[in-house]
Design a protein around this motif. Structure first.
Motif, mmCIF file in Angstrom:
data_model
loop_
_atom_site.group_PDB
_atom_site.id
_atom_site.type_symbol
_atom_site.label_atom_id
_atom_site.label_comp_id
_atom_site.label_asym_id
_atom_site.label_seq_id
_atom_site.Cartn_x
_atom_site.Cartn_y
_atom_site.Cartn_z
ATOM 1 N N TRP A 1 -22.810 -5.016 25.041
ATOM 2 C CA TRP A 1 -22.336 -4.805 26.202
ATOM 3 C C TRP A 1 -21.262 -5.717 26.622
ATOM 4 O O TRP A 1 -21.060 -6.888 26.076
ATOM 5 N N ARG A 2 -20.199 -5.193 27.338
ATOM 6 C CA ARG A 2 -19.345 -6.165 28.273
ATOM 7 C C ARG A 2 -19.322 -5.967 29.501
ATOM 8 O O ARG A 2 -19.104 -4.469 29.799
ATOM 9 N N ASP A 3 -19.330 -6.741 30.299
ATOM 10 C CA ASP A 3 -19.719 -6.728 31.617
ATOM 11 C C ASP A 3 -20.829 -5.908 31.965
ATOM 12 O O ASP A 3 -21.734 -6.159 31.396
ATOM 13 N N ASP A 4 -20.686 -4.848 32.671
ATOM 14 C CA ASP A 4 -22.054 -3.867 33.062
ATOM 15 C C ASP A 4 -21.923 -2.669 32.250
ATOM 16 O O ASP A 4 -22.441 -1.602 32.630
ATOM 17 N N GLN A 5 -20.983 -2.442 31.187
ATOM 18 C CA GLN A 5 -20.978 -1.312 30.432
ATOM 19 C C GLN A 5 -21.381 -1.453 29.028
ATOM 20 O O GLN A 5 -21.095 -2.738 28.336
ATOM 21 N N ARG A 6 -22.190 -0.676 28.492
ATOM 22 C CA ARG A 6 -22.811 -0.833 27.130
ATOM 23 C C ARG A 6 -21.639 -0.068 26.167
ATOM 24 O O ARG A 6 -21.246 1.171 26.591
ATOM 25 N N ILE A 7 -21.165 -0.917 25.350
ATOM 26 C CA ILE A 7 -19.908 -0.280 24.773
ATOM 27 C C ILE A 7 -20.334 0.089 23.150
ATOM 28 O O ILE A 7 -19.493 1.175 22.557
ATOM 29 N N ALA A 8 -21.626 -0.374 22.639
ATOM 30 C CA ALA A 8 -21.846 0.380 21.521
ATOM 31 C C ALA A 8 -23.376 -0.002 21.237
ATOM 32 O O ALA A 8 -23.999 -0.941 21.874
ATOM 33 N N VAL A 9 -24.006 0.795 20.403
ATOM 34 C CA VAL A 9 -25.477 0.581 19.864
ATOM 35 C C VAL A 9 -25.398 0.661 18.302
ATOM 36 O O VAL A 9 -24.972 1.667 17.832
ATOM 37 N N ILE A 10 -25.749 -0.279 17.893
ATOM 38 C CA ILE A 10 -25.575 -0.671 16.325
ATOM 39 C C ILE A 10 -27.073 -0.317 15.654
ATOM 40 O O ILE A 10 -27.962 -1.403 16.008
ATOM 41 N N SER A 11 -27.310 0.507 14.834
ATOM 42 C CA SER A 11 -28.931 0.473 14.342
ATOM 43 C C SER A 11 -28.803 0.047 13.140
ATOM 44 O O SER A 11 -27.854 0.086 12.409
ATOM 45 N N ARG A 12 -30.234 -0.277 12.782
ATOM 46 C CA ARG A 12 -30.336 -0.730 11.362
ATOM 47 C C ARG A 12 -30.328 0.608 10.438
ATOM 48 O O ARG A 12 -30.751 1.723 10.755
ATOM 49 N N ALA A 13 -29.731 0.117 9.135
ATOM 50 C CA ALA A 13 -29.714 1.450 8.207
ATOM 51 C C ALA A 13 -31.146 1.967 7.934
ATOM 52 O O ALA A 13 -32.084 0.983 7.685
ATOM 53 N N PRO A 14 -31.400 3.137 7.747
ATOM 54 C CA PRO A 14 -32.738 3.481 7.456
ATOM 55 C C PRO A 14 -33.158 2.928 5.928
ATOM 56 O O PRO A 14 -32.199 2.849 5.217
ATOM 57 N N ALA A 15 -34.327 2.737 5.810
ATOM 58 C CA ALA A 15 -34.702 2.150 4.612
ATOM 59 C C ALA A 15 -34.540 3.259 3.366
ATOM 60 O O ALA A 15 -34.732 4.568 3.749
ATOM 61 N N GLU A 16 -34.299 2.783 2.319
ATOM 62 C CA GLU A 16 -33.977 3.719 1.039
ATOM 63 C C GLU A 16 -35.748 4.187 0.751
ATOM 64 O O GLU A 16 -36.305 3.388 0.764
ATOM 65 N N PRO A 17 -35.827 5.465 0.301
ATOM 66 C CA PRO A 17 -37.015 5.844 -0.009
ATOM 67 C C PRO A 17 -37.320 5.097 -1.308
ATOM 68 O O PRO A 17 -36.418 5.141 -2.198
ATOM 69 N N THR A 18 -38.647 5.110 -1.777
ATOM 70 C CA THR A 18 -39.267 4.424 -2.767
ATOM 71 C C THR A 18 -39.734 5.573 -3.743
ATOM 72 O O THR A 18 -40.322 6.485 -3.167
ATOM 73 N N ALA A 19 -39.298 5.577 -4.856
ATOM 74 C CA ALA A 19 -40.150 6.538 -5.751
ATOM 75 C C ALA A 19 -41.550 6.151 -6.181
ATOM 76 O O ALA A 19 -42.104 5.390 -5.822
#
Length: 66
Positions: free
Chosen positions: A48-66
């Motif tokens: 956020w900056r001031d009262d505006q959400r400027i980005a949402v950064i998500s965690r990368a999905p986990a790699e599938p395990t075999a």
């Protein structure tokens, strides 16, 4: 006066676990990635900056395990 970036850590069940203010950040996406690495309970960081959400950064999905 510089307006800080506000970084809000959000869990997968939509709880806020921390808030971080930073006036010196020049790359808010990189800072958000670093906060995700530091706070393993969070699934995303809202930027956020001031009262505006400027980005949402998500965690990368986990790699599938075999």
């Amino acid at each position: 006066m510089l307006t800080p970036f506000i970084f809000i850590g959000v869990t997968d069940d939509c709880r806020t676990t921390f808030v971080d203010l930073d006036v010196e950040t020049v790359d808010p996406e990189r800072r958000a990635q670093a906060l995700l690495a530091e706070h393993r309970s969070c699934q995303e960081i809202e930027v956020w900056r001031d009262d505006q959400r400027i980005a949402v950064i998500s965690r990368a999905p986990a790699e599938p395990t075999a």
